[in-house]
Every structure is written in C-alpha cells, then in structure tokens.
Design a protein around this motif. Structure first.
Motif, mmCIF file in Angstrom:
data_model
loop_
_atom_site.group_PDB
_atom_site.id
_atom_site.type_symbol
_atom_site.label_atom_id
_atom_site.label_comp_id
_atom_site.label_asym_id
_atom_site.label_seq_id
_atom_site.Cartn_x
_atom_site.Cartn_y
_atom_site.Cartn_z
ATOM 1 N N GLY A 15 -10.825 -0.144 1.507
ATOM 2 C CA GLY A 15 -9.403 -0.193 1.012
ATOM 3 C C GLY A 15 -8.417 0.673 1.856
ATOM 4 N N VAL A 22 -4.791 1.008 0.042
ATOM 5 C CA VAL A 22 -4.422 -0.396 -0.760
ATOM 6 C C VAL A 22 -4.144 -0.217 -2.050
ATOM 7 C CG1 VAL A 22 -5.014 -2.619 -1.160
ATOM 8 C CG2 VAL A 22 -5.669 -1.576 1.166
ATOM 9 N N GLY A 23 -3.173 -0.498 -2.509
ATOM 10 C CA GLY A 23 -2.779 -0.327 -4.155
ATOM 11 C C GLY A 23 -3.695 -1.314 -4.988
ATOM 12 N N GLU A 24 -3.446 -0.972 -6.272
ATOM 13 C CA GLU A 24 -4.262 -1.879 -7.246
ATOM 14 C C GLU A 24 -3.986 -3.453 -7.183
ATOM 15 O OE1 GLU A 24 -6.150 1.262 -8.700
ATOM 16 O OE2 GLU A 24 -6.404 -0.598 -9.303
ATOM 17 N N SER A 25 -2.978 -3.658 -6.536
ATOM 18 C CA SER A 25 -2.797 -5.138 -6.324
ATOM 19 C C SER A 25 -2.019 -5.291 -5.265
ATOM 20 C CB SER A 25 -2.044 -5.899 -7.656
ATOM 21 O OG SER A 25 -0.745 -5.166 -7.785
ATOM 22 N N ASP A 40 -10.307 -4.492 -0.251
ATOM 23 C CA ASP A 40 -10.468 -3.955 -1.565
ATOM 24 C C ASP A 40 -9.372 -3.023 -1.769
ATOM 25 O OD1 ASP A 40 -12.975 -5.341 -2.296
ATOM 26 O OD2 ASP A 40 -13.519 -4.299 -0.497
ATOM 27 N N ALA A 41 -9.276 -2.553 -3.235
ATOM 28 C CA ALA A 41 -8.227 -1.746 -3.597
ATOM 29 C C ALA A 41 -8.920 -0.278 -3.159
ATOM 30 C CB ALA A 41 -8.248 -1.702 -5.000
ATOM 31 N N TYR A 42 -8.308 0.757 -2.761
ATOM 32 C CA TYR A 42 -8.697 1.935 -2.523
ATOM 33 C C TYR A 42 -9.368 2.520 -3.595
ATOM 34 C CZ TYR A 42 -8.589 6.499 0.053
ATOM 35 O OH TYR A 42 -9.241 7.644 0.803
ATOM 36 N N ASP A 83 -11.027 1.605 -5.659
ATOM 37 C CA ASP A 83 -12.643 0.830 -5.505
ATOM 38 C C ASP A 83 -13.503 1.122 -4.379
ATOM 39 O OD1 ASP A 83 -11.929 -0.376 -7.927
ATOM 40 O OD2 ASP A 83 -11.202 -2.075 -6.932
ATOM 41 N N ALA A 141 0.776 -1.279 0.149
ATOM 42 C CA ALA A 141 -0.116 -0.091 0.031
ATOM 43 C C ALA A 141 0.864 1.416 0.012
ATOM 44 C CB ALA A 141 -0.936 0.066 1.212
#
Length: 446
Positions: free
Chosen positions: A407, A425-428, A398-400, A402, A329
């Motif tokens: 996230g 939190v990042g994309e992955s 969850d991704a932030y 989203d 993250a």
C-alpha cells in the motif's frame, strides 16, 4: 504446515522489535538512546572509553551519551542529529533495531525513513516546553505510517522538579491529539534521559508514577509480525531462465513474498495483465517446497507459459487486488524541490516503476488543528498532503491500512532519480472517469 508458520511468526514477534525515536531539537533523543545502550550494557568498552575521552576534552564531568548515536562530524560539532542513526542491541528478553531520527523541522522527512518499518515510535517532549508543532508533526507521521505503538517520553523531568502535574498535562494533550490522528496505542512515561530516571531503572524521584520504564515497555510491548494473515502478494523481481541442458524449459519467477502464503496447486492471477494460472512449484533455498510464506524469498513456477516480467504481481485469484491508473494517496514530501500539479514523475510500487503525472493536490495537512488546507497548488519539503496521480500503466495497489508493503509507493524525479515523496494509499481510490491526456513530445501519452 500451518503450525510451522505459526511458530515462525510467534518467534519473530517475541524476539525482535523495530522502533524509532523522534522529537524536537534538544529534546534529548540521542541522550535517551545513549542511556538505553549504556544502562543495558549494550556498548563495547572501547566505544565507551572513546566517548568518555571526547567528553573530558569538552570539560564535561560525565560521559555525553548522545555521542554514542551522533556519528557524523557535523552532528558532533553542532550537537544535533542530522541523519537517521541505526543501532542494534539486545537484552535477555528481546532484540532491537533502533532508528534515531532527527529533530529539526527540515529533517522531518528523515523520520519517514526511520519510522516506515517501525513497530513502535518513541516521541520525546521537553517537559519545559510541552507539546509543540514538531511534536504534532511526528505524531502525524507515525499515524500516517500506521505505527501501531507510540510512546510519549516526557523528558527532562528533573528540570521541572519531577512535578506530576506537568507530566499529566502534557500526556493528556498529546494523547488527545494522537488519538484524533488514529494512533491505536499511546503510552506516556516521565523520564530524565540525562539522569537515567525511568529509562532502564525506575526513578527514585517520581514515586507517583507506577508504570513501566522505557526499556521495560520496549521489552514487553506485544508486536505482531504475522504477515501470513494478509492476502498473498508476490512482486516479481527477476525471471530465471537457465536454458541449460539440465534445465532446458525451466522458467521461474524470483522475488520476496510481501505478505500471505503461497501454495502449490493454488490458482493465481498475474497483474496487471489479469492472466490466470496455477502454481506448479515453489523453490526455496535450492529445494522444492509445497508452501511458502512472507517474508521468504522464493522462486515460483507456474503451470502455464505466461509473459511475466519484473514488476508484475502474482496473487491468489480469490483475493487478487484491483488494478487502477488513478492513485489517490497521502504523501510526505521529502525533496527540496516542490511537487506541483502537472509534474511528471515516476511511481515506484514494490518492484514496478511506471511513468505518472500529478493530476491534483487536493489538500495539505495543517498540523496545528489537523485541518486540511484546500488546493495548495504544490507541496514543499516536509509537507504532508493528499495527491491524485495518474499512471501510464495499471498498478495493483492495496490500501496502506491493510498492507504497509503493497500500500506504499515512492514518487521519483525522472530527470535525476531523486525521491520526491513517500506515499500511502488511502482507503479508496479516486473515482474519476477515464481521462485521455494528449501525447507530448516526450511521449508521456497516458
């Protein structure tokens, strides 16, 4: 029932705006907020009289509107903003919750607090100084926090002769920088908070500007509060078991729906255990309902008797998030003490708090050119950087991008409860092989 949800979210979107102000020292944030409150007639008579009295004692001919927001004694004495000052006001078109955040570099972390729930950020720039490092820092924080709308308020235009070229140059530089950060919408407005130009009323000194005033933009900017469009997430806050003669077998899970819609009869998964059940009932305000949506606070009853406690997450089985113990993250470091590789921390995600260890700090963001300084070893107060954290127990993240609610997380010092960093939190997630960390004398054995 869907139409009821739409009516609820539409009403929220048209009546309430949460926004934060940010800028460097002496850019005029508090004066802008005071001008908004004063010119929109959103302050009480006795409050204005008190400000006028203090201003007169200082030998000022006109009220110092910054005093309307600088509530701490230290703020008034130093003429700066230290804490986040929240103000509530309304016009005929919309209600507002405003967070006036500090401008000093050492208080950048306070902007994270003020902007974390904001729909819009007003970033002030002194027209004489243009875009400086603190301006870039505030733009970066707004981008990281996924604030959907950013207003660039180029203040003190009266001190540069209301020159269009000065405004245009600053607006072009900031827009290019913020766009590179991924800010989706940027609106530049030339103002003089002290004189009132383009704050509530249009300026008579800048006929070359044909855009909205600050208040007009705040009243009309489209804001979406439709949390129901996201997958449902229900963090359990409390388990209700009355065990009374009237309710001998009642078992309900209370909390606030973070996003989405829950329906009776819907298959759900309980995380992190992965157990599957079906929603048997939903209780809201003492009555049973067939459907509930974010951000309602409800009690959910399941068909099966499952071991569920505070911190578990209930989600529809069709859209349940994955669980992980490796969290990658971006964080804004907010504590005075540094965050170093190997540090033992607590990570708080929704209602769940677990032990964790900082495995890596891959990079620190350099705000001048948006480059990443690799392997800094530690983050200090107000740093923005990437971290990899290994948790003792799985988390359902969850991704932030989203979901700002599910996230995000906090890193906490387990020794005294101090908040160390706010994370997005990042994309992955970090794709690393399972690693076994040897147990130590304190039991951090994950």
């Amino acid at each position: 029932m869907t139409s009821t949800i739409e009516q609820f979210t539409d009403a929220s979107a048209t009546t309430l705006l949460r926004f934060a102000t940010a800028g460097s020292v002496d850019d005029g944030k508090s004066t802008l907020v005071g001008r908004l409150l004063h010119d929109s007639k959103s302050i009480l008579t006795d409050t204005l009289e008190a400000v006028e009295a203090v201003s007169a004692q200082r030998g000022q001919d006109t009220p110092d509107l910054a005093l309307l927001t600088d509530g701490l004694r230290a703020e008034r004495e130093q003429g700066i903003t230290i804490d986040v000052a929240y103000r509530y006001f309304a016009t005929a078109r919309r209600r507002f919750i405003l967070a006036d955040t500090p401008g000093h570099v050492q208080y950048t972390r306070n902007m994270v607090t003020g902007a974390s729930t904001a729909d819009l950020a007003v970033v002030l720039v002194d027209a004489r100084n243009g875009v400086i490092e603190q301006t870039r820092r505030h733009a970066a924080v707004a981008a990281l926090l996924r604030v959907p709308h950013v207003v660039l308020a180029v203040n003190k235009m009266d001190l540069v002769g209301y020159e269009e070229s000065v405004f245009a140059s600053i607006a072009e530089e900031f827009t290019a920088y913020a766009s590179d950060l991924g800010v989706p919408e940027i609106t530049a407005i030339p103002i003089s908070a002290l004189a009132g130009d383009n704050v509530v009323e249009p300026s008579a000194h800048m006929d070359w500007y044909g855009g909205p005033t600050v208040l007009e933009h705040l009243e009309t900017v489209p804001v979406s509060h439709d949390l129901t469009a996201c997958p449902a997430r229900f963090p359990v806050q409390y388990v209700i078991r009355p065990q009374t003669a009237e309710h001998p077998d009642y078992r309900g899970y209370a909390g606030q729906i973070a996003s989405g819609v829950l329906r009776v009869g819907e298959p759900v998964t309980v995380l992190p255990s992965g157990r599957i059940s079906v929603i048997a009932g939903i209780d809201a305000l003492g009555e049973s309902v067939d459907i509930a949506w974010a951000p309602q606070s409800v009690t959910v009853r399941l068909k099966d008797d499952i071991d569920i406690s505070r911190g578990d997450l209930i989600a529809p089985s069709a859209s349940a998030p994955a669980t992980t113990q490796d969290v990658e993250a971006t964080v804004c470091h907010v504590a005075d003490q540094p965050l170093s590789v190997g540090a033992r921390v607590l990570i708080k995600h929704t209602t769940r708090t677990v032990k964790a260890i900082v495995k890596e700090i891959p990079s620190r963001l350099t705000l001048d050119d948006l480059s990443q300084h690799p392997n800094p070893g530690q983050l200090v107060a107000n740093d923005i950087g990437r971290v990899v954290v290994r948790t003792a127990e799985p988390l359902a993240l969850d991704a932030y991008a989203d979901s700002r609610r599910t996230g995000s997380f906090l890193l906490i010092d387990p020794a005294d409860g101090t908040t160390l960093a706010a994370g997005m939190v990042g994309e992955s997630f970090a794709s690393q092989a399972e690693t076994t960390i040897q147990a130590d004398e304190e039991g951090w054995d994950f």
